[in-house]
Each structure stands twice: as structure tokens, then as C-alpha cells.
Design a protein around this motif. Structure first.
Motif, PDB file in Angstrom:
ATOM      1  N   LEU A 164      82.840  53.854 -79.231  1.00 55.10           N
ATOM      2  CA  LEU A 164      82.321  52.767 -78.403  1.00 55.10           C
ATOM      3  C   LEU A 164      83.458  51.820 -78.054  1.00 55.10           C
ATOM      4  O   LEU A 164      84.039  51.180 -78.940  1.00 55.10           O
ATOM      5  N   ASP A 165      83.774  51.733 -76.774  1.00 50.96           N
ATOM      6  CA  ASP A 165      84.886  50.887 -76.330  1.00 50.96           C
ATOM      7  C   ASP A 165      84.453  49.436 -76.201  1.00 50.96           C
ATOM      8  O   ASP A 165      83.283  49.138 -75.926  1.00 50.96           O
ATOM      9  N   ASP A 166      85.412  48.524 -76.372  1.00 48.73           N
ATOM     10  CA  ASP A 166      85.209  47.084 -76.173  1.00 48.73           C
ATOM     11  C   ASP A 166      84.095  46.516 -77.033  1.00 48.73           C
ATOM     12  O   ASP A 166      83.376  45.608 -76.624  1.00 48.73           O
ATOM     13  N   PHE A 167      83.965  47.033 -78.272  1.00 47.37           N
ATOM     14  CA  PHE A 167      82.856  46.586 -79.112  1.00 47.37           C
ATOM     15  C   PHE A 167      83.051  45.172 -79.641  1.00 47.37           C
ATOM     16  O   PHE A 167      82.110  44.583 -80.176  1.00 47.37           O
ATOM     17  N   ARG A 168      84.267  44.614 -79.502  1.00 49.98           N
ATOM     18  CA  ARG A 168      84.449  43.240 -79.994  1.00 49.98           C
ATOM     19  C   ARG A 168      85.306  42.387 -79.065  1.00 49.98           C
ATOM     20  O   ARG A 168      85.823  41.355 -79.467  1.00 49.98           O
ATOM     21  N   SER A 169      85.472  42.783 -77.818  1.00 48.52           N
ATOM     22  CA  SER A 169      86.221  41.963 -76.871  1.00 48.52           C
ATOM     23  C   SER A 169      85.417  40.732 -76.494  1.00 48.52           C
ATOM     24  O   SER A 169      84.189  40.781 -76.376  1.00 48.52           O
ATOM     25  N   GLU A 170      86.113  39.632 -76.269  1.00 47.48           N
ATOM     26  CA  GLU A 170      85.414  38.376 -76.008  1.00 47.48           C
ATOM     27  C   GLU A 170      84.643  38.400 -74.690  1.00 47.48           C
ATOM     28  O   GLU A 170      83.640  37.685 -74.541  1.00 47.48           O
ATOM     29  N   HIS A 171      85.068  39.236 -73.741  1.00 46.37           N
ATOM     30  CA  HIS A 171      84.399  39.265 -72.441  1.00 46.37           C
ATOM     31  C   HIS A 171      83.296  40.316 -72.378  1.00 46.37           C
ATOM     32  O   HIS A 171      82.689  40.510 -71.330  1.00 46.37           O
ATOM     33  N   THR A 172      83.017  41.000 -73.516  1.00 46.97           N
ATOM     34  CA  THR A 172      81.985  42.045 -73.512  1.00 46.97           C
ATOM     35  C   THR A 172      80.994  41.850 -74.651  1.00 46.97           C
ATOM     36  O   THR A 172      80.786  42.746 -75.472  1.00 46.97           O
ATOM     37  N   PRO A 173      80.316  40.711 -74.717  1.00 44.41           N
ATOM     38  CA  PRO A 173      79.370  40.496 -75.820  1.00 44.41           C
ATOM     39  C   PRO A 173      78.211  41.480 -75.808  1.00 44.41           C
ATOM     40  O   PRO A 173      77.652  41.799 -76.863  1.00 44.41           O
ATOM     41  N   LYS A 197      87.981  49.698 -80.314  1.00 47.21           N
ATOM     42  CA  LYS A 197      86.956  50.739 -80.340  1.00 47.21           C
ATOM     43  C   LYS A 197      86.345  50.899 -81.730  1.00 47.21           C
ATOM     44  O   LYS A 197      87.032  50.746 -82.738  1.00 47.21           O
ATOM     45  N   LEU A 198      85.044  51.231 -81.739  1.00 51.26           N
ATOM     46  CA  LEU A 198      84.326  51.573 -82.960  1.00 51.26           C
ATOM     47  C   LEU A 198      84.095  53.084 -82.944  1.00 51.26           C
ATOM     48  O   LEU A 198      83.529  53.616 -81.989  1.00 51.26           O
ATOM     49  N   TYR A 199      84.543  53.756 -84.007  1.00 52.25           N
ATOM     50  CA  TYR A 199      84.357  55.194 -84.159  1.00 52.25           C
ATOM     51  C   TYR A 199      83.245  55.405 -85.182  1.00 52.25           C
ATOM     52  O   TYR A 199      83.324  54.889 -86.311  1.00 52.25           O
ATOM     53  N   GLY A 200      82.199  56.150 -84.794  1.00 50.00           N
ATOM     54  CA  GLY A 200      81.072  56.304 -85.692  1.00 50.00           C
ATOM     55  C   GLY A 200      80.452  57.691 -85.614  1.00 50.00           C
ATOM     56  O   GLY A 200      80.855  58.541 -84.816  1.00 50.00           O
ATOM     57  N   THR A 201      79.464  57.912 -86.469  1.00 48.67           N
ATOM     58  CA  THR A 201      78.761  59.187 -86.525  1.00 48.67           C
ATOM     59  C   THR A 201      77.348  58.942 -87.012  1.00 48.67           C
ATOM     60  O   THR A 201      77.077  57.944 -87.702  1.00 48.67           O
ATOM     61  N   TRP A 202      76.449  59.846 -86.673  1.00 46.65           N
ATOM     62  CA  TRP A 202      75.115  59.821 -87.249  1.00 46.65           C
ATOM     63  C   TRP A 202      75.032  60.808 -88.416  1.00 46.65           C
ATOM     64  O   TRP A 202      73.967  60.994 -88.974  1.00 46.65           O
ATOM     65  N   GLY A 203      76.161  61.378 -88.786  1.00 45.67           N
ATOM     66  CA  GLY A 203      76.241  62.222 -89.965  1.00 45.67           C
ATOM     67  C   GLY A 203      76.785  61.442 -91.146  1.00 45.67           C
ATOM     68  O   GLY A 203      76.688  60.208 -91.207  1.00 45.67           O
ATOM     69  N   ASP A 204      77.378  62.141 -92.100  1.00 38.43           N
ATOM     70  CA  ASP A 204      77.947  61.524 -93.297  1.00 38.43           C
ATOM     71  C   ASP A 204      79.378  61.093 -93.002  1.00 38.43           C
ATOM     72  O   ASP A 204      80.251  61.943 -92.770  1.00 38.43           O
ATOM     73  N   PRO A 205      79.685  59.784 -93.038  1.00 34.28           N
ATOM     74  CA  PRO A 205      81.043  59.349 -92.713  1.00 34.28           C
ATOM     75  C   PRO A 205      82.023  59.468 -93.873  1.00 34.28           C
ATOM     76  O   PRO A 205      83.236  59.337 -93.667  1.00 34.28           O
ATOM     77  N   GLY A 206      81.522  59.711 -95.094  1.00 38.17           N
ATOM     78  CA  GLY A 206      82.383  59.676 -96.267  1.00 38.17           C
ATOM     79  C   GLY A 206      83.579  60.624 -96.216  1.00 38.17           C
ATOM     80  O   GLY A 206      84.732  60.191 -96.360  1.00 38.17           O
ATOM     81  N   PRO A 207      83.380  61.933 -96.024  1.00 39.36           N
ATOM     82  CA  PRO A 207      84.518  62.860 -96.035  1.00 39.36           C
ATOM     83  C   PRO A 207      85.555  62.556 -94.959  1.00 39.36           C
ATOM     84  O   PRO A 207      86.763  62.579 -95.225  1.00 39.36           O
ATOM     85  N   VAL A 208      85.103  62.250 -93.734  1.00 37.88           N
ATOM     86  CA  VAL A 208      86.062  61.988 -92.671  1.00 37.88           C
ATOM     87  C   VAL A 208      86.801  60.679 -92.922  1.00 37.88           C
ATOM     88  O   VAL A 208      87.999  60.552 -92.618  1.00 37.88           O
ATOM     89  N   GLN A 209      86.129  59.690 -93.519  1.00 35.15           N
ATOM     90  CA  GLN A 209      86.809  58.439 -93.840  1.00 35.15           C
ATOM     91  C   GLN A 209      87.928  58.661 -94.852  1.00 35.15           C
ATOM     92  O   GLN A 209      89.021  58.106 -94.715  1.00 35.15           O
ATOM     93  N   GLU A 210      87.672  59.460 -95.881  1.00 32.56           N
ATOM     94  CA  GLU A 210      88.695  59.692 -96.900  1.00 32.56           C
ATOM     95  C   GLU A 210      89.911  60.396 -96.301  1.00 32.56           C
ATOM     96  O   GLU A 210      91.055  60.051 -96.600  1.00 32.56           O
ATOM     97  N   GLU A 211      89.673  61.386 -95.460  1.00 27.15           N
ATOM     98  CA  GLU A 211      90.794  62.095 -94.828  1.00 27.15           C
ATOM     99  C   GLU A 211      91.567  61.164 -93.896  1.00 27.15           C
ATOM    100  O   GLU A 211      92.803  61.199 -93.852  1.00 27.15           O
TER     101      GLU A 211
END
Length: 308
Positions: A164-173, A197-211
Motif C-alpha cells: 500500500l503506497d503513501d500509507f502515511r504521507s501527510e497529503h494522503t490521510p 509503503k506498507l507491506y502486508g499479507t492476509w497469511g502468516d507474517p511470521g516466517p517472512v518477517q524473520e527472513e
């Protein structure tokens, strides 16, 4: 800040394509896509909102045989509602499909599948549960981003990644509200956050986060921290003088001309003649000085003193 692109200009390198696609996000896109390839995860690629094609060009480089890559954008066409129309006219008045295609074909032999329409139609064009990577970078309005995130959830594979792009830019609330609403209420699990950008998943984020943590901590051009928020583990990455990852140059790349050799400064008139005269006169002068010195030593009486 994106640079302007002159009409009919063909980019030689990815960095020549205008767009807000920073080195850290280029690195993260590459890392997630290469990880999927290494793990044998197959699926299609999707980008909602393309601007002039900078991120699409990188995504297309990771499309494998048998996979589809779809790009959905208005490309400057009339927006479906007044609010979106005002945003498009203000921010993307110069955007054209021709510029996108010219840039993309500078790096690839064929175009992706282009949906020249608002992103609200994407679920009619892409089959559910077929995508492994979705980049959401279209409208910044809450209602539209909310719909784009819902579409991404429907189209992604269980292990797929949404960005998700621009998830915290001041001009894109509106993007911020839609993004965190998806995290808090609709099952989106953050994997990591970059500056844009926010990188996310609807699966299990644990393994990919550790890598990912292990990979980023080995780098000297990236700082990493881990925080907890609303029972979600958040990996934050920040670039420190990072250069973009290597990427193939376009078919139009031309190596820069070599720098001209420096020209030595001009010597003042008469310098060479004066140096030659000095060289010619030096031996006789040295010879006479030596003779005078020797004559003085021969005629001097050792121990003699001058009469007072």
C-alpha cells in the motif's frame, strides 16, 4: 521528488523514469519477489495505479512464463466521480498511456495486460485467488483505497503480498485511514513498513518477517527496528545512503561519453627560452665557483692570522 520527462524521451535506466519509487522500496520489491521465486510460489502480478511505469517495469522483470501481469490505471481518462476527477486533474494532468507504454517497452519486449479503467473494475478482469503480489498505488481517496484493498484481498493467494503506497504521507490521510482500518478490522497483517509503503499479507507474517529481518540486518545501508502496536509486530526499515539495487538497462541505454582529458595551463611567453638559457649558463658558473674555492684553499696558510 519525481523528475519531469520530456515527450518522446526513452529512458536508458530505471532511474530515468519519473516516479516516487525510492531505492529502499525497489530493494523490498525485489526481495519479496525473489523470495517467492525461491520458494516456488507461482501466481500473477497486479498493479493498481501505474503513473509512468517505474514500479511496473520492475514488477514485469519478475513475471515468469505462464504468469500474468496486469496494470490498471485511468491514464488521464475521465475519472468516474467528481472527487476522483479533481484529484486526477490536479496531480496527473500530464499522464498518458503512451508515455507509460514507451517507458515499459524500453525495458521489456511486450506490454503487460492493461486495464484502461478505474480500479473498481479490477475484480471483473482478474480471477480471485490468483495473484502473489499486488501493488496498490492509485487513488488517495479513502473510499477508493478501501475498495482497492478489498479487491487485493479477494485476488491474492493466501501467502501473497500486498503493498500500500503513501500509507502515511501527510497529503494522503485517506490512504492512512483505509490502510489501518484494514489492519485493525479486516485481517491485514503488516510485514514491514518503509518510509512510504506498507507491506502486508492476509497469511502468516511470521516466517517472512524473520527472513526479512535477517536480510536487512546484514546490510550497512539500512536501519531496522521492531515495534508492537495493537498486537501487531511491525518491522520498520529506513534507508541510510542506499543505492538502488542492480537492474537491467533499457534497450536505449547509451554509455556516457568519456570525460575530456584536462588541458595543461598555457605557459607564459618566454618561459621555455629562459629555461634553456639557465641550463646553458649553469655549467660555466658552477665551474668558475669551484675554481675560486680551490684557489682560496691553496694560497691560504693554515693557522695564519691577520695582523692586528
Amino acid at each position: 521528488m519525481a523528475t519531469a520527462q520530456a515527450p518522446e524521451t526513452h529512458p536508458g535506466e530505471l532511474n530515468d523514469v519519473p516516479g516516487w519509487f525510492w531505492p529502499l522500496d525497489q530493494l523490498l520489491f525485489t526481495w519479496f519477489l525473489e523470495r517467492q521465486t525461491a520458494r516456488g510460489l507461482r501466481g500473477d502480478l497486479l498493479e493498481l495505479g501505474a503513473y509512468l511505469g517505474k514500479s511496473a517495469i520492475l514488477l514485469g522483470h519478475h513475471r515468469r512464463p505462464g504468469e500474468r501481469f496486469t496494470v490498471c490505471d485511468l491514464f488521464g481518462s475521465e475519472a468516474p466521480d467528481q472527487a476522483n476527477r479533481a484529484e486526477s486533474e490536479q496531480s496527473y494532468a500530464s499522464l498518458t498511456r503512451q508515455a507509460f507504454e514507451r517507458n515499459y517497452l524500453s525495458f521489456h519486449d511486450t506490454l503487460p495486460e492493461i486495464v484502461h479503467a478505474p480500479t473498481s473494475v479490477i475484480t471483473e478482469k482478474v480471477e480471485p485467488g490468483t495473484c502473489r503480489f499486488v501493488h496498490v498505488d492509485a487513488s488517495h481517496l479513502y473510499e477508493h483505497v478501501r475498495g482497492d484493498i478489498a479487491a487485493a484481498r479477494e485476488l491474492l493467494l493466501p501467502e501473497g503480498i500486498v503493498v500500500l503506497d503513501d500509507f502515511r504521507s501527510e497529503h494522503t490521510p485517506g490512504v492512512s485511514v483505509a490502510a489501518w482500518e484494514a489492519v485493525l478490522n479486516h485481517g491485514l497483517r503488516p510485514v514491514c513498513l518503509s518510509s512510504q509503503k506498507l507491506y502486508g499479507t492476509w497469511g502468516d507474517p511470521g516466517p517472512v518477517q524473520e527472513e526479512l529481518l535477517a536480510a536487512l540486518r546484514r546490510r550497512g545501508d539500512c536501519s531496522v527496528s521492531v515495534q508492537e502496536a495493537a498486537r501487531h509486530r511491525l518491522v520498520r526499515a529506513r534507508a541510510k545512503g542506499m543505492q538502488p539495487p542492480p537492474f537491467p538497462r533499457s534497450r536505449h541505454y547509451a554509455a556516457p561519453a568519456p570525460a575530456p582529458r584536462p588541458v595543461p595551463p598555457a605557459r607564459p611567453a618566454g618561459t621555455a627560452r629562459a629555461r634553456r638559457l639557465a641550463v646553458d649558463l649553469l655549467p660555466p658558473l658552477v665551474t668558475r665557483a669551484v675554481r675560486r674555492h680551490r684557489a682560496g684553499r691553496v694560497h691560504r696558510t693554515p693557522g695564519a692570522r691577520t695582523a692586528s
